[in-house]
Design a protein around this motif. Structure first.
Motif, PDB file in Angstrom:
ATOM      1  N   ASN A 102      -3.050  24.218   2.031  1.00  0.00           N
ATOM      2  CA  ASN A 102      -1.114  23.693   1.310  1.00  0.00           C
ATOM      3  C   ASN A 102      -1.381  22.258   2.108  1.00  0.00           C
ATOM      4  O   ASN A 102      -2.054  22.229   2.734  1.00  0.00           O
ATOM      5  N   TRP A 103      -1.141  21.778   1.472  1.00  0.00           N
ATOM      6  CA  TRP A 103      -1.065  20.329   1.908  1.00  0.00           C
ATOM      7  C   TRP A 103      -2.420  19.041   1.565  1.00  0.00           C
ATOM      8  O   TRP A 103      -2.089  18.332   1.670  1.00  0.00           O
ATOM      9  N   THR A 104      -3.094  20.069   0.674  1.00  0.00           N
ATOM     10  CA  THR A 104      -4.216  19.359  -0.421  1.00  0.00           C
ATOM     11  C   THR A 104      -3.543  18.332  -0.943  1.00  0.00           C
ATOM     12  O   THR A 104      -2.350  18.451  -1.606  1.00  0.00           O
ATOM     13  N   ILE A 105      -3.934  17.145  -1.154  1.00  0.00           N
ATOM     14  CA  ILE A 105      -3.575  15.779  -1.848  1.00  0.00           C
ATOM     15  C   ILE A 105      -4.459  15.913  -3.043  1.00  0.00           C
ATOM     16  O   ILE A 105      -5.072  15.731  -3.062  1.00  0.00           O
ATOM     17  N   HIS A 106      -3.761  16.605  -4.273  1.00  0.00           N
ATOM     18  CA  HIS A 106      -4.313  16.238  -5.264  1.00  0.00           C
ATOM     19  C   HIS A 106      -4.374  15.465  -6.711  1.00  0.00           C
ATOM     20  O   HIS A 106      -3.462  14.688  -6.571  1.00  0.00           O
ATOM     21  N   VAL A 107      -5.429  14.534  -6.004  1.00  0.00           N
ATOM     22  CA  VAL A 107      -5.209  13.258  -7.210  1.00  0.00           C
ATOM     23  C   VAL A 107      -5.805  13.164  -8.601  1.00  0.00           C
ATOM     24  O   VAL A 107      -6.616  13.664  -8.860  1.00  0.00           O
ATOM     25  N   VAL A 108      -5.236  13.001  -9.725  1.00  0.00           N
ATOM     26  CA  VAL A 108      -5.663  13.223 -10.995  1.00  0.00           C
ATOM     27  C   VAL A 108      -4.880  11.868 -12.470  1.00  0.00           C
ATOM     28  O   VAL A 108      -4.266  11.419 -12.276  1.00  0.00           O
ATOM     29  N   VAL A 109      -6.246  11.711 -13.182  1.00  0.00           N
ATOM     30  CA  VAL A 109      -5.856  10.444 -12.944  1.00  0.00           C
ATOM     31  C   VAL A 109      -6.962  10.840 -14.335  1.00  0.00           C
ATOM     32  O   VAL A 109      -8.410  10.836 -14.808  1.00  0.00           O
ATOM     33  N   VAL A 110      -5.962  11.129 -15.205  1.00  0.00           N
ATOM     34  CA  VAL A 110      -5.953  10.602 -16.890  1.00  0.00           C
ATOM     35  C   VAL A 110      -4.808  10.301 -17.252  1.00  0.00           C
ATOM     36  O   VAL A 110      -3.865  10.486 -17.465  1.00  0.00           O
ATOM     37  N   ASP A 111      -5.445   8.372 -17.777  1.00  0.00           N
ATOM     38  CA  ASP A 111      -4.526   7.824 -18.001  1.00  0.00           C
ATOM     39  C   ASP A 111      -4.942   6.250 -19.037  1.00  0.00           C
ATOM     40  O   ASP A 111      -4.835   5.440 -19.026  1.00  0.00           O
ATOM     41  N   PRO A 112      -4.471   7.084 -20.288  1.00  0.00           N
ATOM     42  CA  PRO A 112      -4.732   6.486 -21.313  1.00  0.00           C
ATOM     43  C   PRO A 112      -3.564   5.516 -21.757  1.00  0.00           C
ATOM     44  O   PRO A 112      -4.588   4.181 -22.515  1.00  0.00           O
ATOM     45  N   THR A 113      -2.487   5.075 -20.764  1.00  0.00           N
ATOM     46  CA  THR A 113      -2.000   3.692 -20.868  1.00  0.00           C
ATOM     47  C   THR A 113      -2.109   3.023 -19.420  1.00  0.00           C
ATOM     48  O   THR A 113      -0.703   2.645 -20.122  1.00  0.00           O
TER      49      THR A 113
END
Lengths: 267, 267, 267
Positions: free
Chosen positions: C63-74
């Motif tokens: 719990n409270w893991t920080i998930h950074v998700v970067v698929v960011d075509p714009t």
């Protein structure tokens, strides 16, 4: 206290055990290390690509991070191994020019040949100094061994000439693609500072970037403004001029590889 | 105190979330773990390749590192799961022979079947024991659970016959390529010790290595001494005889794959 | 105390320094972080694939893991950046729908636009917010900065419609392949719960799964029970219906890609 960080930049790939053997050797000497891969997919034996990657990455890490860079086609020959202190970071590498991008301000550079064999892994192989020399030296350096203890200070380290844009005539630069990233973006050796200065000083504040089959005369700000089929120019995350297409590989569209030449005429 | 190290050797690749799910499950049970990938790019379902990689890597890690090895084509069948203590390291794997390279000195081997289901992730899937069994067992083992608590000691674990060089006549070995690394170097099953002993005992201290389209009768010391086009022989970082070309793939030049046979005649 | 965990899910690949630059920026702000790659090999610009991966992975982490998700075509356009608290985990991402798989229970969702520029890296690029915005925000969040400090709470975040099976007639579902894993297994959007309920409610407890060139009417339990040449159906590790072949790629055998349609008729 934070664990000491060691980074890895190699051409070893991730299929074999080469990178893992280096990490293992480091952790055996210093179990507190936090080992971070910059990349292990430098194009095989491509010293200049490793040069580009480490020079554009190291400074984002905390000061005194230890960067191990192993692209080493002449491993086992009489090429030297070096450990260096540059701009408040440490570097460990073969002395084959792989750190050339960092040798800009002589005041902040201290380079030592590694020859203190008691730090090496035993038996020492002639084919894998990444595991047998660079990894243990990194681990001992992180443990607090002084850099002078690994060998003598040297000044004649290999410093390769990196391609810089050439002023071929008044207001006209010949530049070069120095890196093709895995999105197919073409990164040139023209910095934002140099480009903006020449644009400022030109009469009409206009430019024309030309290469085989390519003519560009405006700048985009972001990838999403580029066309899907006609590559455009913008300043990328390295602050260097880049040629890119929207969600496509500019390298594939244009057939350009590293080393491709282009001219920029300011008018 | 140093964080406990767990290594991963799998054929899961790095595109999917399979490796990350295993790491997540381990960290949920034991947030102190230092998880190191040996490789997640074992050729799919290739038990012998995983065998080669783990046997040539584990001993570089600190003692009592926990090595999780998951190449598991029959996951969910009645093949057993095992946890083993071998040469002062721990191993967790399916009982399909993937640890065969380690079963050499019976005095240092203790193998246990894993069947203590209360350590498993719930619900238990039938297709992903890496996440549901091997990962939590690794995390609990690292937390100090005694190895006997995971199941009964067994002696009939799967121990596959690894290919060893065959003495086909006096002074003549038939050997085999047992691994092709990602540089295209061809690693044979001939050890330096065996080669040097046979060379010493031969009349002229000469040898002739032959395979389809290949004839070698001297040894190089380093890759840079090899020819670019004609692969040569040397002892690589595993101390095994290797066939390599300078900055090129010997595998591509010769068209050799794992399993290719060669003979070495000492004379 | 355990080190805070940050995960990365990106389409940056591992050849360049993009992932390393993000890790460097995070460690510079917060050297205690334990950064775990979920994957950096999301298909380029494929928001839906990132959506599938993160939704199927995050809950295995503490719990409270920080998930950074970067698929960011714009990246660099007026698309917003968001930080969210969902089901006792944290997520940081561009507001382009990449988190859509997580927006199911509105009671457990709090989404904030990121606009507190004093947390950003300087100078801010327009092409790499992963490094300049998402990474430092993750590091500061892990250091204890309250989520409200990064910007205003919003309710109009982008929530894309994920493909769900459609009841095209009584007892007949039209489903879809929503992910092809790197083994070539074809993962559908039919959950075990939905399948089992419809099977239970059908007259003969039989089913027929049909797609171009494919007709399946029984379920396997494990991959080893599947045929090598004729793909079969089973429930995989996500508890979703999957089409797979034994030690081969079902995707290659059938020529199916993500988006391929299939029908399941219960009778």
């Amino acid at each position: 206290m934070a664990r000491p960080i060691v980074t890895l930049t190699t051409d070893f790939g991730t299929r074999d055990n080469y990178v893992a053997a280096m990490k293992a050797v480091m952790l055996k000497t210093n179990p507190e290390l936090n080992i971070i891969d910059i990349t292990n997919e430098i194009r095989r034996h491509d010293i200049m690509e490793a040069c580009f990657i480490i020079a554009n990455t190291y400074h984002y890490f905390p000061n005194w991070t230890i960067h191990v860079v192993v692209v080493d086609p002449t491993v086992g020959s009489n090429r030297r191994a070096i450990v260096a202190s540059i701009n408040s970071h440490h570097f460990i590498a073969p002395d084959n020019g792989v750190l050339s991008g960092l040798f800009q301000d002589p005041e902040d550079i201290a380079v030592y040949e590694i020859d203190a064999e008691h730090y090496y892994l035993r038996p020492l192989s002639s084919t894998f100094h990444g595991r047998d020399i660079f990894a243990p030296v990194a681990a001992w350096l992180a443990k607090g061994v002084e850099i002078e203890n690994f060998g003598e200070k040297i000044d004649d380290y290999v410093d390769l000439q990196l391609p810089v844009p050439e002023l071929v005539e008044e207001g006209k630069l010949q530049a070069e693609i120095i890196h093709v990233d895995s999105f197919g973006n073409l990164i040139t050796n023209v910095t934002r500072a140099q480009f903006e200065q020449m644009l400022d000083e030109s009469e009409n504040h206009a430019f024309e970037l030309a290469a085989e089959g390519l003519l560009i005369n405006d700048l985009k700000r972001i990838y999403a403004e580029c066309d899907k089929d006609a590559p455009a120019a913008l300043f990328g995350s390295t602050s260097q001029l880049e040629i890119a297409a929207r969600q496509r590989s500019a390298s594939e569209i244009l057939g350009f590889e590293k080393g491709a030449k282009l001219t920029i005429k300011f008018s």
